[in-house]
Design a protein around this motif. Structure first.
Motif, PDB file in Angstrom:
ATOM      1  N   GLU A  52      14.379  16.737  -4.624  1.00 45.11           N
ATOM      2  CA  GLU A  52      15.624  16.111  -3.979  1.00 45.11           C
ATOM      3  C   GLU A  52      15.807  17.514  -3.181  1.00 45.11           C
ATOM      4  OE1 GLU A  52      20.373  16.265  -5.802  1.00 45.11           O
ATOM      5  OE2 GLU A  52      18.806  15.471  -7.265  1.00 45.11           O
ATOM      6  N   ALA A  53      15.392  19.040  -3.695  1.00 44.16           N
ATOM      7  CA  ALA A  53      15.397  19.825  -2.720  1.00 44.16           C
ATOM      8  C   ALA A  53      15.009  19.515  -1.617  1.00 44.16           C
ATOM      9  CB  ALA A  53      14.977  20.765  -2.971  1.00 44.16           C
ATOM     10  N   ALA A  54      13.590  18.902  -1.752  1.00 49.85           N
ATOM     11  CA  ALA A  54      12.806  18.492  -0.994  1.00 49.85           C
ATOM     12  C   ALA A  54      13.246  17.466   0.362  1.00 49.85           C
ATOM     13  CB  ALA A  54      11.111  18.121  -0.449  1.00 49.85           C
ATOM     14  N   VAL A  55      13.816  16.920  -0.017  1.00 51.58           N
ATOM     15  CA  VAL A  55      14.668  15.732   0.603  1.00 51.58           C
ATOM     16  C   VAL A  55      15.666  15.638   1.136  1.00 51.58           C
ATOM     17  CG1 VAL A  55      15.349  13.464   0.975  1.00 51.58           C
ATOM     18  CG2 VAL A  55      13.689  13.813  -0.248  1.00 51.58           C
ATOM     19  N   ASN A  56      16.642  17.000   0.529  1.00 53.51           N
ATOM     20  CA  ASN A  56      18.095  17.434   0.908  1.00 53.51           C
ATOM     21  C   ASN A  56      17.626  18.852   2.709  1.00 53.51           C
ATOM     22  OD1 ASN A  56      19.036  15.833  -0.199  1.00 53.51           O
ATOM     23  ND2 ASN A  56      19.593  17.217  -1.565  1.00 53.51           N
TER      24      ASN A  56
ATOM     25  N   ALA B  44       7.300   0.584  13.878  1.00 57.26           N
ATOM     26  CA  ALA B  44       5.629   1.279  14.077  1.00 57.26           C
ATOM     27  C   ALA B  44       6.586   2.518  13.983  1.00 57.26           C
ATOM     28  CB  ALA B  44       5.163   0.675  15.275  1.00 57.26           C
ATOM     29  N   ASN B  45       7.385   2.978  14.881  1.00 56.10           N
ATOM     30  CA  ASN B  45       7.860   4.296  14.463  1.00 56.10           C
ATOM     31  C   ASN B  45       8.037   5.047  12.813  1.00 56.10           C
ATOM     32  OD1 ASN B  45      10.380   6.894  15.087  1.00 56.10           O
ATOM     33  ND2 ASN B  45       9.035   6.946  16.511  1.00 56.10           N
ATOM     34  N   VAL B  46       8.710   3.719  12.787  1.00 58.66           N
ATOM     35  CA  VAL B  46       9.305   4.156  11.209  1.00 58.66           C
ATOM     36  C   VAL B  46       7.782   4.293  10.123  1.00 58.66           C
ATOM     37  CG1 VAL B  46      10.687   3.041   9.015  1.00 58.66           C
ATOM     38  CG2 VAL B  46      11.252   2.816  12.132  1.00 58.66           C
ATOM     39  N   LEU B  47       7.419   3.408  10.383  1.00 62.19           N
ATOM     40  CA  LEU B  47       6.304   3.372   9.601  1.00 62.19           C
ATOM     41  C   LEU B  47       5.446   4.611   9.934  1.00 62.19           C
ATOM     42  CD1 LEU B  47       4.632  -0.146  10.026  1.00 62.19           C
ATOM     43  CD2 LEU B  47       5.958   0.580   7.972  1.00 62.19           C
ATOM     44  N   VAL B  48       5.135   5.040  10.766  1.00 62.93           N
ATOM     45  CA  VAL B  48       4.759   6.735  10.654  1.00 62.93           C
ATOM     46  C   VAL B  48       5.237   8.080  10.547  1.00 62.93           C
ATOM     47  CG1 VAL B  48       4.037   7.724  12.849  1.00 62.93           C
ATOM     48  CG2 VAL B  48       3.313   6.081  13.124  1.00 62.93           C
TER      49      VAL B  48
ATOM     50  N   ILE C  58       6.573  11.893   6.390  1.00 62.75           N
ATOM     51  CA  ILE C  58       7.567  12.855   6.069  1.00 62.75           C
ATOM     52  C   ILE C  58       7.232  12.467   4.117  1.00 62.75           C
ATOM     53  CG2 ILE C  58      10.083  12.237   4.581  1.00 62.75           C
ATOM     54  CD1 ILE C  58      10.449  10.598   7.131  1.00 62.75           C
ATOM     55  N   ARG C  59       6.456  11.867   3.670  1.00 61.19           N
ATOM     56  CA  ARG C  59       5.569  11.788   2.337  1.00 61.19           C
ATOM     57  C   ARG C  59       4.954  12.547   2.535  1.00 61.19           C
ATOM     58  NH1 ARG C  59       5.078   5.567   3.054  1.00 61.19           N
ATOM     59  NH2 ARG C  59       3.680   6.193   2.898  1.00 61.19           N
ATOM     60  N   GLU C  60       4.013  12.906   3.431  1.00 60.70           N
ATOM     61  CA  GLU C  60       2.772  14.150   3.193  1.00 60.70           C
ATOM     62  C   GLU C  60       3.314  15.392   3.665  1.00 60.70           C
ATOM     63  OE1 GLU C  60      -0.574  13.690   3.110  1.00 60.70           O
ATOM     64  OE2 GLU C  60      -0.033  11.555   2.892  1.00 60.70           O
ATOM     65  N   HIS C  61       4.392  15.610   4.323  1.00 60.94           N
ATOM     66  CA  HIS C  61       5.046  16.446   3.784  1.00 60.94           C
ATOM     67  C   HIS C  61       6.048  17.157   2.943  1.00 60.94           C
ATOM     68  CE1 HIS C  61       8.027  20.221   5.793  1.00 60.94           C
ATOM     69  NE2 HIS C  61       9.283  19.128   5.503  1.00 60.94           N
ATOM     70  N   LEU C  62       6.391  15.781   1.984  1.00 59.33           N
ATOM     71  CA  LEU C  62       6.986  16.378   0.975  1.00 59.33           C
ATOM     72  C   LEU C  62       6.133  16.017   0.227  1.00 59.33           C
ATOM     73  CD1 LEU C  62       9.754  13.173   0.677  1.00 59.33           C
ATOM     74  CD2 LEU C  62      10.128  15.616   1.056  1.00 59.33           C
TER      75      LEU C  62
ATOM     76  N   ARG D  81       1.035  -1.022  -0.090  1.00 58.75           N
ATOM     77  CA  ARG D  81      -0.067   0.496   0.084  1.00 58.75           C
ATOM     78  C   ARG D  81       1.011   1.021   0.539  1.00 58.75           C
ATOM     79  NH1 ARG D  81      -3.060  -2.707   3.653  1.00 58.75           N
ATOM     80  NH2 ARG D  81      -2.490  -2.373   5.558  1.00 58.75           N
ATOM     81  N   ARG D  82       1.863   1.394   1.025  1.00 58.91           N
ATOM     82  CA  ARG D  82       2.812   2.820   0.835  1.00 58.91           C
ATOM     83  C   ARG D  82       3.391   2.869  -0.168  1.00 58.91           C
ATOM     84  NH1 ARG D  82       4.428  -0.106   5.399  1.00 58.91           N
ATOM     85  NH2 ARG D  82       6.598  -0.511   4.578  1.00 58.91           N
ATOM     86  N   THR D  83       3.624   1.405  -0.932  1.00 59.97           N
ATOM     87  CA  THR D  83       4.562   1.751  -2.275  1.00 59.97           C
ATOM     88  C   THR D  83       3.980   1.543  -3.685  1.00 59.97           C
ATOM     89  OG1 THR D  83       6.230  -0.287  -1.922  1.00 59.97           O
ATOM     90  CG2 THR D  83       6.224   0.074  -4.122  1.00 59.97           C
ATOM     91  N   GLN D  84       2.456   1.964  -3.712  1.00 61.79           N
ATOM     92  CA  GLN D  84       1.723   1.951  -4.574  1.00 61.79           C
ATOM     93  C   GLN D  84       0.968   3.350  -4.025  1.00 61.79           C
ATOM     94  OE1 GLN D  84      -1.439  -1.365  -3.770  1.00 61.79           O
ATOM     95  NE2 GLN D  84      -0.679  -2.142  -5.038  1.00 61.79           N
TER      96      GLN D  84
END
Length: 171
Positions: free
Chosen positions: A111-115, A147-151, A156-160, A85-88
């Motif tokens: 890339e800039a957002a990740v950096n 669980a912390n990594v998943l959250v 992070i995805r939402e922020h990006l 689901r995360r990958t999709q």
């Protein structure tokens, strides 16, 4: 049917089975999914599945080992479905497209957002998406719970997404 009756008689009522093995099943599920609520749900699914398939239990080995095996498979299936689901979701948010200037600009924005992320968030993103490291391995490497990594990956995805959307809006 006769086999199921014999198993039922030999083991006592199914309620006794649940009482006897619920702690073990919960511990097995929790050890895999690292989330108490999810482990409770998987434990319940384990006993439902065991009840519906009690007639298929061979009687060889222990009932505890059979139940543990069911819990293990259910927990691993849950983690695999969550990973898919995360990958999709990521593929939906950032689909593969042929090269174009616009696509190149989006990649540079990403890339800039990740950096711009805090160091540990950058590590999580790079390990998971660039190197394909599984979340449980990331958790061990960074001394976090799975669980912390998943959250954090979700946040992070939402922020990006919101960062890139805001940049697009400002243009």
């Amino acid at each position: 049917m006769v086999k199921q009756v014999l198993v039922h008689q030999r083991m006592g009522s199914f309620e006794d089975i649940v009482r006897k093995y619920s702690g073990m099943v919960f511990s097995k599920a929790l050890g895999i999914v690292k989330d108490e609520e999810l482990a409770k749900e998987i434990s319940q699914q384990t006993f439902i599945k065991a009840y519906t398939r009690l007639g298929s239990w061979s009687g060889k080995g222990t009932l505890g080992a059979w139940l543990s095996s069911i819990a293990l498979h259910l927990a691993l299936n849950h983690l695999d479905k969550a990973r898919r689901r995360r990958t999709q979701a990521l593929e939906h948010d950032f689909p593969d497209t042929p090269y174009s200037d616009e696509h190149e600009e989006k990649l540079l924005q990403m890339e800039a957002a990740v950096n711009a992320l805090p160091e540990q968030d950058r590590q999580i993103i790079r390990l998971h998406y660039y190197k394909g490291v599984k979340t449980d391995d990331i958790a061990r490497q960074l001394n976090l719970s799975q669980a912390n990594v998943l959250v954090r990956l979700h946040r992070i995805r939402e922020h990006l997404k919101s960062t890139i959307k805001a940049q697009d809006h400002d243009r």
